[in-house]
Design a protein around this motif. Structure first.
Motif, mmCIF file in Angstrom:
data_model
loop_
_atom_site.group_PDB
_atom_site.id
_atom_site.type_symbol
_atom_site.label_atom_id
_atom_site.label_comp_id
_atom_site.label_asym_id
_atom_site.label_seq_id
_atom_site.Cartn_x
_atom_site.Cartn_y
_atom_site.Cartn_z
ATOM 1 N N GLY A 255 50.583 7.541 -7.151
ATOM 2 C CA GLY A 255 50.428 7.466 -5.703
ATOM 3 C C GLY A 255 48.995 7.609 -5.238
ATOM 4 O O GLY A 255 48.748 7.983 -4.092
ATOM 5 N N ILE A 256 48.054 7.329 -6.108
ATOM 6 C CA ILE A 256 46.636 7.469 -5.768
ATOM 7 C C ILE A 256 46.127 6.170 -5.135
ATOM 8 O O ILE A 256 46.366 5.074 -5.660
ATOM 9 N N VAL A 257 45.456 6.287 -4.013
ATOM 10 C CA VAL A 257 44.805 5.135 -3.378
ATOM 11 C C VAL A 257 43.304 5.296 -3.575
ATOM 12 O O VAL A 257 42.655 6.111 -2.927
ATOM 13 N N ARG A 258 42.780 4.544 -4.498
ATOM 14 C CA ARG A 258 41.357 4.660 -4.842
ATOM 15 C C ARG A 258 40.509 3.877 -3.844
ATOM 16 O O ARG A 258 40.879 2.783 -3.419
ATOM 17 N N PRO A 259 39.346 4.410 -3.454
ATOM 18 C CA PRO A 259 38.455 3.635 -2.573
ATOM 19 C C PRO A 259 38.055 2.309 -3.213
ATOM 20 O O PRO A 259 37.769 2.244 -4.411
ATOM 21 N N PHE A 260 38.076 1.270 -2.428
ATOM 22 C CA PHE A 260 37.593 -0.041 -2.857
ATOM 23 C C PHE A 260 36.079 -0.041 -2.656
ATOM 24 O O PHE A 260 35.601 0.189 -1.539
ATOM 25 N N VAL A 261 35.319 -0.273 -3.719
ATOM 26 C CA VAL A 261 33.860 -0.126 -3.662
ATOM 27 C C VAL A 261 33.201 -1.499 -3.572
ATOM 28 O O VAL A 261 33.399 -2.359 -4.454
ATOM 29 N N VAL A 262 32.431 -1.688 -2.532
ATOM 30 C CA VAL A 262 31.686 -2.923 -2.315
ATOM 31 C C VAL A 262 30.225 -2.665 -2.660
ATOM 32 O O VAL A 262 29.554 -1.872 -1.995
ATOM 33 N N GLY A 263 29.733 -3.300 -3.704
ATOM 34 C CA GLY A 263 28.314 -3.216 -4.029
ATOM 35 C C GLY A 263 27.568 -4.350 -3.348
ATOM 36 O O GLY A 263 28.041 -5.487 -3.339
ATOM 37 N N HIS A 264 26.429 -4.049 -2.752
ATOM 38 C CA HIS A 264 25.691 -5.111 -2.060
ATOM 39 C C HIS A 264 24.193 -4.971 -2.319
ATOM 40 O O HIS A 264 23.667 -3.860 -2.456
ATOM 41 N N SER A 265 23.522 -6.096 -2.388
ATOM 42 C CA SER A 265 22.079 -6.096 -2.595
ATOM 43 C C SER A 265 21.372 -5.688 -1.309
ATOM 44 O O SER A 265 21.953 -5.780 -0.215
ATOM 45 N N PRO A 266 20.098 -5.228 -1.395
ATOM 46 C CA PRO A 266 19.367 -4.829 -0.182
ATOM 47 C C PRO A 266 19.184 -5.964 0.823
ATOM 48 O O PRO A 266 18.923 -5.701 1.998
ATOM 49 N N ALA A 267 19.331 -7.217 0.362
ATOM 50 C CA ALA A 267 19.172 -8.351 1.276
ATOM 51 C C ALA A 267 20.298 -8.420 2.297
ATOM 52 O O ALA A 267 20.187 -9.119 3.310
ATOM 53 N N ILE A 268 21.389 -7.696 2.050
ATOM 54 C CA ILE A 268 22.513 -7.646 2.986
ATOM 55 C C ILE A 268 22.578 -6.235 3.548
ATOM 56 O O ILE A 268 22.761 -5.270 2.807
ATOM 57 N N SER A 269 22.422 -6.099 4.839
ATOM 58 C CA SER A 269 22.338 -4.777 5.463
ATOM 59 C C SER A 269 23.706 -4.112 5.534
ATOM 60 O O SER A 269 24.757 -4.769 5.416
ATOM 61 N N GLY A 270 23.695 -2.801 5.752
ATOM 62 C CA GLY A 270 24.940 -2.072 5.911
ATOM 63 C C GLY A 270 25.763 -2.578 7.089
ATOM 64 O O GLY A 270 26.992 -2.635 7.027
ATOM 65 N N PRO B 152 44.302 -0.806 7.321
ATOM 66 C CA PRO B 152 43.555 0.287 7.956
ATOM 67 C C PRO B 152 43.577 1.599 7.185
ATOM 68 O O PRO B 152 42.716 2.455 7.414
ATOM 69 N N HIS B 153 44.542 1.785 6.268
ATOM 70 C CA HIS B 153 44.622 3.040 5.524
ATOM 71 C C HIS B 153 43.938 2.956 4.156
ATOM 72 O O HIS B 153 43.927 3.944 3.411
ATOM 73 N N GLN B 154 43.363 1.803 3.838
ATOM 74 C CA GLN B 154 42.680 1.638 2.563
ATOM 75 C C GLN B 154 41.237 2.133 2.680
ATOM 76 O O GLN B 154 40.444 1.582 3.451
ATOM 77 N N PRO B 155 40.847 3.174 1.938
ATOM 78 C CA PRO B 155 39.437 3.605 1.970
ATOM 79 C C PRO B 155 38.533 2.568 1.320
ATOM 80 O O PRO B 155 38.880 1.979 0.290
ATOM 81 N N ILE B 156 37.390 2.334 1.927
ATOM 82 C CA ILE B 156 36.412 1.366 1.423
ATOM 83 C C ILE B 156 35.042 2.035 1.422
ATOM 84 O O ILE B 156 34.659 2.684 2.400
ATOM 85 N N THR B 157 34.317 1.871 0.336
ATOM 86 C CA THR B 157 32.977 2.437 0.207
ATOM 87 C C THR B 157 31.973 1.314 -0.015
ATOM 88 O O THR B 157 32.185 0.453 -0.868
ATOM 89 N N ASP C 291 34.006 -2.906 -7.128
ATOM 90 C CA ASP C 291 35.126 -3.845 -7.184
ATOM 91 C C ASP C 291 34.719 -5.261 -6.797
ATOM 92 O O ASP C 291 35.329 -6.235 -7.243
ATOM 93 N N VAL C 292 33.737 -5.374 -5.945
ATOM 94 C CA VAL C 292 33.210 -6.683 -5.571
ATOM 95 C C VAL C 292 31.721 -6.513 -5.312
ATOM 96 O O VAL C 292 31.274 -5.449 -4.858
ATOM 97 N N ALA C 293 30.949 -7.540 -5.628
ATOM 98 C CA ALA C 293 29.501 -7.514 -5.425
ATOM 99 C C ALA C 293 29.122 -8.570 -4.402
ATOM 100 O O ALA C 293 29.593 -9.709 -4.469
ATOM 101 N N LEU C 294 28.287 -8.190 -3.450
ATOM 102 C CA LEU C 294 27.796 -9.117 -2.433
ATOM 103 C C LEU C 294 26.302 -9.311 -2.608
ATOM 104 O O LEU C 294 25.559 -8.336 -2.767
ATOM 105 N N VAL D 227 42.351 -6.276 -0.907
ATOM 106 C CA VAL D 227 41.158 -6.015 -0.095
ATOM 107 C C VAL D 227 40.169 -7.166 -0.248
ATOM 108 O O VAL D 227 39.649 -7.704 0.738
ATOM 109 N N ARG D 228 39.910 -7.536 -1.489
ATOM 110 C CA ARG D 228 38.979 -8.637 -1.747
ATOM 111 C C ARG D 228 39.482 -9.944 -1.141
ATOM 112 O O ARG D 228 38.706 -10.694 -0.527
#
Length: 298
Positions: free
Chosen positions: A96-111, A126-131, A150-153, A288-289
């Protein structure tokens, strides 16, 4: 149901093969795997029998991959990473663990841009944690293989080896200059207006798709740009002109004043559009992806 005649790779032996390829010697690989060298050699030979090809050229003093071995190694890391990702997902689902979905992004793409790109996923789950995690472009693939993101931008269009990718958004580029720059009074600019102004980039030519993209844009306008490689990483792109006031920087901020009027953002008459590419491990699934990519950045 899988046919009994279907050949399946032994992932444990595949992992041992990858470690052997990436180690200086077979002895070092065996030590890392807590095996004897004899046991590792036997495992690799068994793998060769399973795939029915020779993976190493043993006619030399050091092991060298055959063409078939190179092909297997090229796909093995993504396959093993996908296997680990699936195993983790299954175990977390059972608990029953919902792990945060982690989005890695290069500095060329701002927060801020990352938030806009993940907005479709936030709306549908809306209940899915995303980092969101900013990393250097050269680290994105390694972090995917390590299952740390989990995904790279990134800014890019080329298809990376052994990863699945899609260009799913385009951002309009503008120019940032300090408030007393010669171009700061302009309502809008053209590419040719930059001919005599150095351009701040974050990586040298041929080291970054984004840098090469900007250079190509200038060359199409008929001039060879003067580049300044910024040594400050991880800060918003517009801040670079505070460090290099004679220069300009390509940004995606809206036109107008920034930082209390010390920096001004100018729009192009015909703005270039910079692509946003998502990359992920093949043979993996993620709602999520899918929401991000199908949403086209909101």
């Amino acid at each position: 149901m899988t046919s009994p005649d279907v050949d399946l790779l032994d992932t444990r032996r595949l992992h041992q093969f990858v470690v052997a390829v990436e180690s200086e010697t077979l002895s070092a690989a065996a030590q890392q795997l807590f095996l004897t060298q004899q046991a590792l050699s036997a495992s690799i030979r068994q793998l060769e029998r399973e795939v029915d090809v020779t993976l190493f050229d043993r006619s030399r003093r050091k092991l060298h991959l055959t063409d078939a071995g190179n092909t297997l190694y090229a796909g093995a890391r993504a396959l093993l990473a996908g296997n680990t990702s699936l195993l983790t997902e299954v175990r977390e689902s059972a608990r029953g663990i919902v792990r945060p979905f982690v989005v890695g992004h290069s500095p060329a793409i701002s927060g801020e841009e990352v938030y806009h790109l993940i907005a479709p996923a936030i709306a549908s789950m809306p209940h899915q944690p995303i980092t969101a995690r900013q990393v250097f472009p050269g680290q994105l693939q390694e972090l995917l293989f390590a299952n740390e993101i989990d995904v790279a931008l990134r800014r890019g269009v080329d298809s990376p080896a052994n990863l699945t990718s899609a260009v799913f958004a385009y951002h309009e580029l503008r120019i940032a200059v300090v408030a007393d720059h010669l171009l700061a009074h302009r309502r809008s600019i053209t590419a040719r207006d930059l001919a005599d102004t150095p351009i701040v980039v974050w990586a040298p030519e041929r080291k970054s798709f984004y840098t090469d993209f900007l250079i190509s844009y200038c060359r199409r306008a008929g001039f060879e740009p003067t580049l300044v490689v910024n040594q400050i990483q991880g800060t918003p792109p517009f801040t670079a002109v505070r460090r290099y006031p004679e220069a300009c920087a390509f940004v995606t901020d809206v036109p107008g004043d920034l930082q209390g009027g010390t920096v001004r953002v100018l729009a192009f008459d015909e703005p270039p559009l910079a692509p946003v590419q998502a990359m992920w491990l093949p043979h993996t699934h993620s709602a999520v992806r899918d929401a991000m990519v199908s949403g086209g950045g909101g």
